[in-house]
Design a protein around this motif. Sequence first.
Motif, PDB file in Angstrom:
ATOM      1  N   THR A  60      47.025  77.982 118.795  1.00 33.26           N
ATOM      2  CA  THR A  60      48.231  77.943 119.621  1.00 33.26           C
ATOM      3  C   THR A  60      47.958  78.708 120.917  1.00 33.26           C
ATOM      4  N   SER A  61      48.804  78.488 121.907  1.00 31.48           N
ATOM      5  CA  SER A  61      48.549  79.034 123.233  1.00 31.48           C
ATOM      6  C   SER A  61      49.001  80.493 123.341  1.00 31.48           C
ATOM      7  N   LEU A  62      48.135  81.317 123.929  1.00 32.67           N
ATOM      8  CA  LEU A  62      48.476  82.698 124.267  1.00 32.67           C
ATOM      9  C   LEU A  62      48.764  82.839 125.759  1.00 32.67           C
ATOM     10  N   GLY A  63      48.375  81.832 126.525  1.00 34.22           N
ATOM     11  CA  GLY A  63      48.597  81.840 127.958  1.00 34.22           C
ATOM     12  C   GLY A  63      47.916  80.646 128.594  1.00 34.22           C
ATOM     13  N   GLU A 102      55.989  78.993 118.110  1.00 36.16           N
ATOM     14  CA  GLU A 102      54.643  78.945 118.677  1.00 36.16           C
ATOM     15  C   GLU A 102      54.538  77.727 119.606  1.00 36.16           C
ATOM     16  N   TYR A 103      53.763  77.897 120.685  1.00 35.30           N
ATOM     17  CA  TYR A 103      53.635  76.838 121.680  1.00 35.30           C
ATOM     18  C   TYR A 103      52.177  76.396 121.811  1.00 35.30           C
ATOM     19  N   HIS A 104      52.020  75.181 122.273  1.00 37.03           N
ATOM     20  CA  HIS A 104      50.744  74.685 122.754  1.00 37.03           C
ATOM     21  C   HIS A 104      50.842  74.466 124.254  1.00 37.03           C
ATOM     22  N   ASP A 105      49.691  74.422 124.903  1.00 37.24           N
ATOM     23  CA  ASP A 105      49.625  73.997 126.300  1.00 37.24           C
ATOM     24  C   ASP A 105      48.781  72.733 126.346  1.00 37.24           C
ATOM     25  N   GLY A 128      54.271  67.117 114.970  1.00 40.12           N
ATOM     26  CA  GLY A 128      54.765  67.439 116.300  1.00 40.12           C
ATOM     27  C   GLY A 128      54.186  68.748 116.789  1.00 40.12           C
ATOM     28  N   ALA A 129      54.277  68.975 118.076  1.00 33.46           N
ATOM     29  CA  ALA A 129      53.817  70.207 118.704  1.00 33.46           C
ATOM     30  C   ALA A 129      54.778  70.552 119.829  1.00 33.46           C
ATOM     31  N   GLN A 130      55.006  71.850 120.021  1.00 32.15           N
ATOM     32  CA  GLN A 130      55.947  72.300 121.040  1.00 32.15           C
ATOM     33  C   GLN A 130      55.200  72.777 122.275  1.00 32.15           C
TER      34      GLN A 130
END
Length: 207
Positions: A60-63, A102-105, A128-130
């Motif tokens: 998952t994305s941290l930045g 939690e997010y993805h980029d 799915g992914a956010q």
Amino acid sequence: MKEGAFSLTLSLGGRYAGEQHWALTSERSALVARVQTDFGGVLPELRRVQHSRLHPRHLTSLGYAEGDGRGRPSFEVQFDRRAGLVHLRQGREEASTPLVTEYHDPVSLLLWLRWLSAQEGGGPERLGAQLTGGRVLIQRLQSTEVGGVPCTGYFLRPGNAYVYTEQAEPWRLMRLIQPTDFGSVEANAQVRSSRPAPDRERRRRRV
């Protein structure tokens, strides 16, 4: 996810449209991905540089940051888990929103799909992914071959993008298809043939 580097060739309607170069490194308990896309050929010449810091296990994305590689990025996202906030900046505009999931980029999402392809069966048929821009719905497609390499395919909505990842180690990103205002741009990995050269070609090399 191992460190390393790989490249893809861009095409539009079968014509050369640029190159995309990926570099993955480890840094301070994070996986860092740098993606440089140099458009050209039948597309206007411009460069886009994307930086993504990922959780080393969950991907998952941290930045995330995106720009032209010169000066400050034009778009940045930071996930402040201590404060429970998502900080976004686009140009001079800044905003914050509660961090509730939690997010993805755009980069971490592709590397996550690459990881899924390494799982038995290529992962669930639908998931799915956010992203900060909204939720992405992902449909796993039937296995296919890209350049003679068995791949798992994924269809992403919205955006109607396709992602094809190698089913065997090192699970390369083999083909990406992204609709644009110019048409569907394809990014394809270069596959080297393992077949021996014909005798005529070998003789030609000795001359």
